[in-house]
Write an enzyme that holds these catalytic residues in place. Structure first.
Site, PDB file in Angstrom:
ATOM      1  N   CYS A  87      -4.564  -3.831   4.423  1.00 40.89           N
ATOM      2  CA  CYS A  87      -5.606  -2.813   4.350  1.00 40.89           C
ATOM      3  C   CYS A  87      -4.912  -1.469   4.614  1.00 40.89           C
ATOM      4  O   CYS A  87      -4.569  -1.153   5.753  1.00 40.89           O
ATOM      5  CB  CYS A  87      -6.659  -3.120   5.409  1.00 40.89           C
ATOM      6  SG  CYS A  87      -8.055  -2.007   5.404  1.00 40.89           S
ATOM      7  N   CYS A 111       5.380   5.293  -0.180  1.00 34.52           N
ATOM      8  CA  CYS A 111       5.040   5.992   1.060  1.00 34.52           C
ATOM      9  C   CYS A 111       4.937   7.483   0.770  1.00 34.52           C
ATOM     10  O   CYS A 111       5.845   8.084   0.210  1.00 34.52           O
ATOM     11  CB  CYS A 111       6.123   5.723   2.103  1.00 34.52           C
ATOM     12  SG  CYS A 111       5.882   6.635   3.653  1.00 34.52           S
TER      13      CYS A 111
END
Length: 135
Positions: A122, A48
């Protein structure tokens, strides 16, 4: 939802570039085929960009030709949070970082890709940071 990493909005704004903030904290989407990791074949771990939590590995990345990096499974099931998204007049499943709640993208199932899970995570490139594997 409570997250391990929680910061005031003003702090996120100072730590993230405006385009990163728009995607990670406001659930925007980067334009298709523009992300830095869309076509990357480098082996490593994708984390992240907001908090550094490890989310995906290159082992589960595949070419879906959809315009964004695609993975068929997260690194660990607890690494991501799945949330129903009813925006834009449709029902989708949003993918968030389970550690800080940042928006990553969406997951789709049953599209017919030849992957072990029949899922396509995605994910916006701008939501990720790739740490290449050491040789």
């Amino acid at each position: 939802m409570s997250y391990d990493v929680e910061k005031p909005d003003e702090q996120w704004r100072t730590e993230l570039a405006p385009d990163e903030y728009a995607v990670l904290r406001q659930a925007a989407t980067e334009p298709a085929f523009t992300g830095e990791y869309t076509d990357t074949k480098t082996e490593g771990v994708y984390s992240c960009r907001a908090c550094g939590a490890e989310l995906f590995t290159s082992d589960t990345k595949f070419e879906s030709h959809c315009g964004w990096p695609s993975f068929y499974d997260p690194k660990e099931s607890k690494a991501v949070e799945l949330v129903e998204d009813r925006s834009h007049g449709m029902v989708r499943t949003e993918v968030r970082c389970a550690r800080c709640g940042s928006h990553l993208g969406h997951v789709f199932a049953g599209e017919g890709y030849a992957t072990p899970t029949d899922q396509r995570y995605c994910i916006n490139s701008i939501s990720l940071r790739l740490a290449p594997a050491e040789d």
